[in-house]
Design an enzyme around this catalytic site. Structure first.
Site, PDB file in Angstrom:
ATOM      1  N   TRP A 251       0.823  -1.209   0.000  1.00 45.96           N
ATOM      2  CA  TRP A 251       0.000   0.000   0.000  1.00 45.96           C
ATOM      3  C   TRP A 251       0.855   1.256   0.000  1.00 45.96           C
ATOM      4  CZ3 TRP A 251      -4.331  -0.355  -2.179  1.00 45.96           C
ATOM      5  CH2 TRP A 251      -5.111  -1.499  -2.036  1.00 45.96           C
TER       6      TRP A 251
ATOM      7  N   ASP B  72      -1.803   6.409   6.474  1.00 51.35           N
ATOM      8  CA  ASP B  72      -2.876   5.598   5.884  1.00 51.35           C
ATOM      9  C   ASP B  72      -3.218   4.506   6.896  1.00 51.35           C
ATOM     10  OD1 ASP B  72      -4.481   3.812   4.579  1.00 51.35           O
ATOM     11  OD2 ASP B  72      -3.103   3.436   2.900  1.00 51.35           O
TER      12      ASP B  72
ATOM     13  N   LYS C  95     -12.332  -2.045   6.200  1.00 44.95           N
ATOM     14  CA  LYS C  95     -11.527  -2.972   6.982  1.00 44.95           C
ATOM     15  C   LYS C  95     -12.052  -3.026   8.418  1.00 44.95           C
ATOM     16  CE  LYS C  95      -8.955  -2.998   3.257  1.00 44.95           C
ATOM     17  NZ  LYS C  95      -7.860  -2.142   2.890  1.00 44.95           N
TER      18      LYS C  95
HETATM   19  C1  LIG Z   1      -7.391  -1.543   1.635  1.00 39.29           C
HETATM   20  C2  LIG Z   1      -6.328  -0.528   1.762  1.00 39.29           C
HETATM   21  C3  LIG Z   1      -6.208   0.538   0.861  1.00 39.29           C
HETATM   22  C4  LIG Z   1      -7.126   0.704  -0.319  1.00 39.29           C
HETATM   23  O1  LIG Z   1      -8.370   1.081   0.100  1.00 39.29           O
HETATM   24  P1  LIG Z   1      -9.535   1.457  -0.932  1.00 39.29           P
HETATM   25  O2  LIG Z   1     -10.575   1.978  -0.004  1.00 39.29           O
HETATM   26  O3  LIG Z   1      -9.924   0.203  -1.630  1.00 39.29           O
HETATM   27  O4  LIG Z   1      -9.012   2.482  -1.872  1.00 39.29           O
HETATM   28  C5  LIG Z   1      -5.207   1.461   1.069  1.00 39.29           C
HETATM   29  N1  LIG Z   1      -4.360   1.351   2.102  1.00 39.29           N
HETATM   30  C6  LIG Z   1      -4.428   0.329   2.990  1.00 39.29           C
HETATM   31  C7  LIG Z   1      -3.460   0.273   4.128  1.00 39.29           C
HETATM   32  C8  LIG Z   1      -5.423  -0.639   2.843  1.00 39.29           C
HETATM   33  O5  LIG Z   1      -5.505  -1.645   3.729  1.00 39.29           O
END
Ligand SMILES: *Cc1c(COP(=O)(O)O)cnc(C)c1O
Length: 360
Positions: A102, A172, A196
């Protein structure tokens, strides 16, 4: 049909009491005669749902008053571009820590807007550890420092919050927000896709320090301008109303469970239970440095990969689903977010031990 224990990395399990309440309120939310999905986002019913959700999130995370909380669409991936657009402030450089799949994506997107200084990278060991504070080669001219506290795919998590010498720290937190208390004041901006650990897909949370917004680069789309979204209470256009409502129910559930301190204890116990049996066995393996193992995503391989398909099939028959690892890592991955009960982890542990006994 009985509900399964779903170990998906996302969209992931939601707490059963939340789903039951949503079901009970589906046709008539609190005497309104409507489903929340049918309500005007400007009506008093939805406004009260939205305000309550924000208040509960602020309480759970102890968000200081000088931070805005935004309820947006577009997923974490849209934030990969919104962050540089809003936080470069006329500068041309930003620091990024490259610690997994990511962060790699965030870096690739940031390169469309600025020069990225990769201040630390752990690709040399296939992202199986977190860099130490001493390893971070931060740039003097960086407008901000971006990192991914929990790498969802590799199952790697920072055991500390990086120190950035006063530069805004951007995180993030898609796969870790709400798993434990966070000192929000250490961050300039936190973002997370909801699917998540927060609620259903379609909602993205941004928590941003007020003084950082309002200077987007020229050409920033209105929808990606944090100041516009903050001034409009995330209702510049139609927000993801139903996802916002469900996230609000999750926040109430977390408060009922005792808040994030209580969740941290449960989550630490769940993760330890899994890592302990993996480490005690020669049949299962997790490659991540024990200091940097994720509480939320536990990847593991079987000593004999030819047994992978059988493992997945038998797990599914036992009501344990979506354990296949990410295609880039292989093996298995058990994602054990807040909504995965301890009984689910116990059921997985029992299954893994029995599988090893019969197949190992
Ligand atoms: C799942 C995830 C993403 C992507 O998320 P989207 O909402 O599908 O754009 C980005 N960063 C991390 C750490 C993730 O777990």
């Amino acid at each position: 049909m009985a509900r399964v224990y779903n170990f998906s990395a996302g969209p992931a399990m939601l707490p059963e009491p939340v789903l039951s309440q949503a079901r009970d309120e589906m046709l008539d939310w609190q005497g309104s005669g409507m489903c929340v999905a049918e309500m005007s986002h400007r009506g008093k019913e939805f406004m009260s749902i939205a305000a309550q959700a924000e208040a509960d999130l602020r309480e759970l995370l102890k968000i200081p008053a000088n931070y805005k909380v935004l309820f947006l669409q577009g997923g974490a991936s849209t934030q990969f571009s919104a962050v540089p657009m809003n936080l470069l402030h006329g500068g041309g450089k930003a620091d990024y820590l490259n610690t997994g799949s990511w962060s790699k994506k965030a870096i690739a997107e940031a390169r469309r807007f600025c020069e990225v200084n990769v201040a630390a990278a752990t690709d040399d060991c296939k992202f199986t550890r977190a860099p130490t504070q001493e390893e971070l080669a931060l740039g003097a001219e960086a407008a901000y420092v971006h990192y991914t506290p929990n790498e969802t795919i590799e199952g790697v998590e920072f055991p500390y919050v990086p120190e950035t010498n006063g530069k805004p720290l951007v995180a993030d937190m898609s796969s870790t927000l709400l798993s434990r208390p966070v000192d929000v004041s250490k961050y300039g901006l936190i973002y997370a896709g909801a699917q998540k650990n927060i609620g259903p897909a379609g909602l993205t949370i941004v928590i941003v320090r007020e003084d950082l917004i309002g200077q987007p680069i020229a050409g920033t789309p209105t929808m990606l301008d944090y100041k516009v979204q903050a001034d409009g209470d995330s209702m510049y256009n139609t927000p993801p109303t139903y996802a916002w409502y469900l996230a609000g129910l999750v926040f109430q559930w977390l408060k009922d469970k005792g808040g994030l301190e209580a969740m941290a204890e449960i989550n630490a116990r769940k993760a330890k239970r899994l890592y302990d049996i993996i480490d005690a066995s020669a049949f299962y393996n997790n490659p991540v440095d024990p200091q940097a193992r994720s509480w939320m995503n536990v990847p593991f391989t079987l000593a004999n990969p030819e047994l992978d398909d059988r493992f997945l099939k038998e797990a599914k028959s036992a009501g344990l689903t979506t354990l296949k690892g990410h295609r880039s890592v292989g093996g298995m991955r058990a994602s054990i977010y807040n909504a995965m009960p301890e009984e689910g982890v116990e059921a997985l542990v029992a299954f893994m031990q029995e599988f090893e006994r019969t197949q190992g």
